[in-house]
Scaffold this active site. Structure first.
Site, PDB file in Angstrom:
ATOM      1  N   LYS A 198       0.824  -1.212   0.000  1.00 56.47           N
ATOM      2  CA  LYS A 198       0.000   0.000   0.000  1.00 56.47           C
ATOM      3  C   LYS A 198       0.857   1.261   0.000  1.00 56.47           C
ATOM      4  O   LYS A 198       0.571   2.215  -0.709  1.00 56.47           O
ATOM      5  CB  LYS A 198      -0.959  -0.001   1.188  1.00 56.47           C
ATOM      6  CG  LYS A 198      -2.110  -0.982   1.019  1.00 56.47           C
ATOM      7  CD  LYS A 198      -3.125  -0.835   2.114  1.00 56.47           C
ATOM      8  CE  LYS A 198      -4.150  -1.939   2.169  1.00 56.47           C
ATOM      9  NZ  LYS A 198      -4.589  -2.558   0.962  1.00 56.47           N
TER      10      LYS A 198
ATOM     11  N   SER B 120     -12.982  -4.823   0.606  1.00 57.52           N
ATOM     12  CA  SER B 120     -11.592  -5.217   0.779  1.00 57.52           C
ATOM     13  C   SER B 120     -11.340  -6.448  -0.091  1.00 57.52           C
ATOM     14  O   SER B 120     -12.253  -7.246  -0.318  1.00 57.52           O
ATOM     15  CB  SER B 120     -11.354  -5.545   2.255  1.00 57.52           C
ATOM     16  OG  SER B 120     -10.084  -6.103   2.449  1.00 57.52           O
ATOM     17  N   GLY B 121     -10.116  -6.606  -0.564  1.00 61.95           N
ATOM     18  CA  GLY B 121      -9.785  -7.745  -1.425  1.00 61.95           C
ATOM     19  C   GLY B 121     -10.224  -9.086  -0.865  1.00 61.95           C
ATOM     20  O   GLY B 121     -10.962  -9.827  -1.515  1.00 61.95           O
TER      21      GLY B 121
ATOM     22  N   ASP C 271     -11.535  -8.039  -4.906  1.00 59.15           N
ATOM     23  CA  ASP C 271     -10.849  -8.505  -6.120  1.00 59.15           C
ATOM     24  C   ASP C 271     -11.866  -9.087  -7.099  1.00 59.15           C
ATOM     25  O   ASP C 271     -11.796  -8.851  -8.303  1.00 59.15           O
ATOM     26  CB  ASP C 271      -9.804  -9.576  -5.785  1.00 59.15           C
ATOM     27  CG  ASP C 271      -8.701  -9.063  -4.882  1.00 59.15           C
ATOM     28  OD1 ASP C 271      -8.366  -7.875  -4.965  1.00 59.15           O
ATOM     29  OD2 ASP C 271      -8.170  -9.865  -4.088  1.00 59.15           O
TER      30      ASP C 271
END
Length: 155
Positions: free
Chosen positions: A23, A65-66, A71
């Site tokens: 990040k 969030s992934g 994703d």
């Protein structure tokens, strides 16, 4: 099935994703490229989106969030023709609990011929390309045979 090749407009819809250990790198890269990124529509997963919005002072469409499905949300937006470009600073040296999702995201980007940058060098090359500020006619593979694979042949 013939169709007109999709055109990626000069204003791109860019997905920005980063694993936790990347990040800081993505934020540094995004700040450096702030003026270019501000022209485009930005999408990001979870915390990355909040951090980017604060750092760039520009709106970011924030997804889950992934590991919670972000994703996969980006992958779905690629399949729907919404996302034009993916920048994913991922951590190759540490196992990720959602590694299958990461692989699926990269796979779907390749399936739909979407540019993907997975590190700073590739992101630098791609964002500095003359194609970033112009329209681009994206060539799609012909998946008609795949779509029809279960149909019975005519007799």
């Amino acid at each position: 099935m013939t169709s007109t090749p999709p055109v990626i407009k000069s204003q791109k819809k860019i997905a920005l994703v980063a694993h936790d250990n990347k990040k800081k790198d993505l934020l540094e890269w995004a700040r450096y490229n702030r003026d270019v990124l501000a022209y485009h529509q930005l999408f990001a997963t979870g915390t990355t989106g909040t951090l980017l919005e604060q750092a760039l002072r520009t709106p970011v469409v924030k997804l889950q969030s992934g590991p919670l499905g972000g994703d996969q949300q980006i992958g779905a937006k690629i399949a729907e023709g919404i996302i034009d470009f993916v920048i994913f600073f991922w951590e190759p040296l540490e196992p990720q609990p959602h590694d299958p999702d990461v692989k699926a995201l990269i796979r779907i980007a390749v399936v739909w011929n979407i540019p993907v940058a997975c590190n700073r060098a590739s992101a630098d090359f791609m964002i500095s390309s003359p194609l970033m500020s112009s329209a681009y006619e994206r060539i799609l593979p012909d998946y008609e045979n795949y779509r029809r694979r279960l149909e019975k042949p005519p007799r």
